[in-house]
Design an enzyme around this catalytic site. Sequence first.
Site, PDB file in Angstrom:
ATOM      1  N   LYS A  37      95.067  52.271 -40.741  1.00  0.00           N
ATOM      2  CA  LYS A  37      95.108  50.954 -40.080  1.00  0.00           C
ATOM      3  C   LYS A  37      95.715  49.865 -40.956  1.00  0.00           C
ATOM      4  O   LYS A  37      96.107  48.826 -40.452  1.00  0.00           O
ATOM      5  CB  LYS A  37      93.756  50.549 -39.501  1.00  0.00           C
ATOM      6  CG  LYS A  37      92.643  50.371 -40.443  1.00  0.00           C
ATOM      7  CD  LYS A  37      91.384  50.027 -39.651  1.00  0.00           C
ATOM      8  CE  LYS A  37      90.185  50.074 -40.571  1.00  0.00           C
ATOM      9  NZ  LYS A  37      88.932  50.068 -39.899  1.00  0.00           N
ATOM     10  N   VAL A  80      93.262  54.185 -34.958  1.00  0.00           N
ATOM     11  CA  VAL A  80      92.929  55.306 -34.071  1.00  0.00           C
ATOM     12  C   VAL A  80      91.843  54.852 -33.103  1.00  0.00           C
ATOM     13  O   VAL A  80      90.813  54.324 -33.521  1.00  0.00           O
ATOM     14  CB  VAL A  80      92.419  56.514 -34.901  1.00  0.00           C
ATOM     15  CG1 VAL A  80      91.968  57.641 -33.984  1.00  0.00           C
ATOM     16  CG2 VAL A  80      93.501  56.984 -35.863  1.00  0.00           C
ATOM     17  N   GLU A 168      75.851  46.667 -57.040  1.00  0.00           N
ATOM     18  CA  GLU A 168      77.136  46.405 -57.715  1.00  0.00           C
ATOM     19  C   GLU A 168      77.673  45.022 -57.307  1.00  0.00           C
ATOM     20  O   GLU A 168      78.230  44.291 -58.127  1.00  0.00           O
ATOM     21  CB  GLU A 168      78.145  47.506 -57.380  1.00  0.00           C
ATOM     22  CG  GLU A 168      77.767  48.834 -58.043  1.00  0.00           C
ATOM     23  CD  GLU A 168      78.915  49.826 -58.121  1.00  0.00           C
ATOM     24  OE1 GLU A 168      79.578  50.043 -57.089  1.00  0.00           O
ATOM     25  OE2 GLU A 168      79.149  50.388 -59.206  1.00  0.00           O
ATOM     26  N   GLN A 312      83.477  60.390 -54.641  1.00  0.00           N
ATOM     27  CA  GLN A 312      83.821  61.641 -55.341  1.00  0.00           C
ATOM     28  C   GLN A 312      83.731  62.842 -54.410  1.00  0.00           C
ATOM     29  O   GLN A 312      84.535  63.777 -54.516  1.00  0.00           O
ATOM     30  CB  GLN A 312      83.003  61.850 -56.625  1.00  0.00           C
ATOM     31  CG  GLN A 312      81.514  61.949 -56.471  1.00  0.00           C
ATOM     32  CD  GLN A 312      80.807  62.301 -57.802  1.00  0.00           C
ATOM     33  OE1 GLN A 312      81.238  63.199 -58.511  1.00  0.00           O
ATOM     34  NE2 GLN A 312      79.750  61.587 -58.131  1.00  0.00           N
TER      35      GLN A 312
HETATM   36  P1  NAD Z   1      72.574  53.029 -49.017  1.00  0.00           P
HETATM   37  O1  NAD Z   1      72.154  53.533 -47.707  1.00  0.00           O
HETATM   38  O2  NAD Z   1      72.613  53.961 -50.162  1.00  0.00           O
HETATM   39  O3  NAD Z   1      71.650  51.781 -49.453  1.00  0.00           O
HETATM   40  C1  NAD Z   1      71.232  50.823 -48.521  1.00  0.00           C
HETATM   41  C2  NAD Z   1      69.976  50.141 -49.009  1.00  0.00           C
HETATM   42  O4  NAD Z   1      69.618  49.168 -48.044  1.00  0.00           O
HETATM   43  C3  NAD Z   1      68.807  51.087 -49.157  1.00  0.00           C
HETATM   44  O5  NAD Z   1      68.213  50.907 -50.409  1.00  0.00           O
HETATM   45  C4  NAD Z   1      67.887  50.681 -48.016  1.00  0.00           C
HETATM   46  O6  NAD Z   1      66.514  50.864 -48.299  1.00  0.00           O
HETATM   47  C5  NAD Z   1      68.220  49.207 -47.845  1.00  0.00           C
HETATM   48  N1  NAD Z   1      67.909  48.718 -46.501  1.00  0.00           N
HETATM   49  C6  NAD Z   1      68.058  49.368 -45.311  1.00  0.00           C
HETATM   50  N2  NAD Z   1      67.612  48.596 -44.302  1.00  0.00           N
HETATM   51  C7  NAD Z   1      67.193  47.428 -44.841  1.00  0.00           C
HETATM   52  C8  NAD Z   1      66.644  46.229 -44.316  1.00  0.00           C
HETATM   53  N3  NAD Z   1      66.416  46.087 -43.004  1.00  0.00           N
HETATM   54  N4  NAD Z   1      66.352  45.235 -45.164  1.00  0.00           N
HETATM   55  C9  NAD Z   1      66.581  45.359 -46.495  1.00  0.00           C
HETATM   56  N5  NAD Z   1      67.081  46.473 -47.044  1.00  0.00           N
HETATM   57  C10 NAD Z   1      67.390  47.498 -46.241  1.00  0.00           C
HETATM   58  O7  NAD Z   1      74.003  52.336 -48.757  1.00  0.00           O
HETATM   59  P2  NAD Z   1      75.115  51.965 -49.850  1.00  0.00           P
HETATM   60  O8  NAD Z   1      74.534  51.313 -51.035  1.00  0.00           O
HETATM   61  O9  NAD Z   1      76.180  51.252 -49.100  1.00  0.00           O
HETATM   62  O10 NAD Z   1      75.692  53.384 -50.279  1.00  0.00           O
HETATM   63  C11 NAD Z   1      76.308  54.242 -49.306  1.00  0.00           C
HETATM   64  C12 NAD Z   1      76.761  55.522 -49.992  1.00  0.00           C
HETATM   65  O11 NAD Z   1      77.817  55.215 -50.893  1.00  0.00           O
HETATM   66  C13 NAD Z   1      75.659  56.166 -50.808  1.00  0.00           C
HETATM   67  O12 NAD Z   1      75.802  57.556 -50.702  1.00  0.00           O
HETATM   68  C14 NAD Z   1      75.965  55.732 -52.203  1.00  0.00           C
HETATM   69  O13 NAD Z   1      75.527  56.691 -53.168  1.00  0.00           O
HETATM   70  C15 NAD Z   1      77.479  55.605 -52.195  1.00  0.00           C
HETATM   71  N6  NAD Z   1      77.920  54.583 -53.159  1.00  0.00           N
HETATM   72  C16 NAD Z   1      78.122  54.974 -54.443  1.00  0.00           C
HETATM   73  C17 NAD Z   1      78.492  54.028 -55.383  1.00  0.00           C
HETATM   74  C18 NAD Z   1      78.669  54.460 -56.823  1.00  0.00           C
HETATM   75  O14 NAD Z   1      78.617  55.658 -57.083  1.00  0.00           O
HETATM   76  N7  NAD Z   1      78.815  53.543 -57.756  1.00  0.00           N
HETATM   77  C19 NAD Z   1      78.680  52.683 -55.035  1.00  0.00           C
HETATM   78  C20 NAD Z   1      78.475  52.320 -53.700  1.00  0.00           C
HETATM   79  C21 NAD Z   1      78.094  53.277 -52.769  1.00  0.00           C
END
Ligand code: NAD
Length: 392
Positions: A37, A80, A168, A312
């Site tokens: 996109k 898409v 982060e 990854q």
């Molecule tokens: P996630 O689902 O891992 O985390 C979301 C967080 O929001 C959770 O801790 C959850 O308890 C919280 N949450 C959910 N509902 C909520 C609410 N109503 N109020 C407050 N908090 C609430 O999502 P993410 O952090 O976007 O990660 C997504 C995926 O991407 C994961 O698999 C993660 O490991 C990966 N990721 C990896 C990296 C890295 O390796 N550095 C960085 C970013 C994301």
Amino acid sequence: MAKQVLILGAGYGGMLSALTLVNNLDGQDVEISLVNKSGTHQIITELHRLAAGSVSEKAVALPLERLLRGRNVNLRIGTVSEILLGDKVVALADGTKLKYDYLVIGLGSETAFFGIPGLKEHSFVLKSVDDANRLRAHVEECIARFSETHHVADGTFVVGGGGLTGIELVGELADALPPLCEKYGVNPDDISLNCIEAMPTILPGFPEELVSRAQTSLEKRRVRFLTNLPITQMDANVVHLKDGSSLETNTLVWTGGVQGNSVVANSGLEVQRGRATVTDYLQSTSHEEVFLAGDSAVVMSPSGRPYPPTAQLSWQMGETVGYNLAAVIKGGPLKKFEPVFSGTLASLGRKDAIGTVGSNQIRLKGMPASLMKEASNMRYLSHINGLYTLAY
Ligand code: NAD
């Protein structure tokens, strides 16, 4: 006639599928088209840095034309809208229909709003370069306005979700806000940066020692954590929490979770919770001419639980898909997808990070973790010939 390969999405999964396919075709006559996109391959693992102004857009949005130069891949910019499996056709939002013999889906995931009232309408997300740019401009506008009006909502920043994305981002904002305050003559004590997490701790699932290290590091930079406190509603300027309390804010960034891509969920492919199920070779379990790379699919670990949707994993899936699709076209054996996990690293701003590395999950904090995180980004860029972005 040459077989038509259509690759949907130029994220980690789609990009690595394309590059690996091209490298393994051994002269087979195949026409490859890649639909995306935007015209860039986006390093979404670095979006928090763009959102806080720590890197330039050029460092995280790599022009596809440059990455695909000389690779014999037709690039098509489009969104898409539908996959018509029976006709082997993909429809784009502009009405274009694209035929395929083999389809690779790397459309990624979508933000999950869990039906929380007002959240989708009144929050920022961090899924693309555009989202990051929007957030960066908005944060600066809020500080600029706050310097004149002192409205609490302009001086209150909230990150919803204390998972890796949320932490982060909070880390980068914690470093970015003080210089912005200085620029607009705002007292940093009048600004608040909050991270709201539904679970009892931030970074659920991370070793306790690293969670507490992350929390201390961020609290020293004025981040306020509200844990065990789910967000239950968002109005235009107020975020409501489960205990009945609320925060007045013009900035809620929602990082509370991801879900499967709706185009895939609605395609008729076999899915589990909206994510396509795949064989050991990353073909759809219902349509063998369809391969999947990245968050659009769900891959089960040997323990029977899905692997987390990470960059990854997407990258490695893309490589297996490219290899296996070439093998199908050439008539050779396919290889099973066997992911290798090098660890998880989370930056906590410009100068701090935590993480686990290696198969025995060695814990890293501070400078070693920051350097490893930087190295893993460089390793990826070198893999796709994108190291030139380090000059930006
Ligand atoms: P996630 O689902 O891992 O985390 C979301 C967080 O929001 C959770 O801790 C959850 O308890 C919280 N949450 C959910 N509902 C909520 C609410 N109503 N109020 C407050 N908090 C609430 O999502 P993410 O952090 O976007 O990660 C997504 C995926 O991407 C994961 O698999 C993660 O490991 C990966 N990721 C990896 C990296 C890295 O390796 N550095 C960085 C970013 C994301």
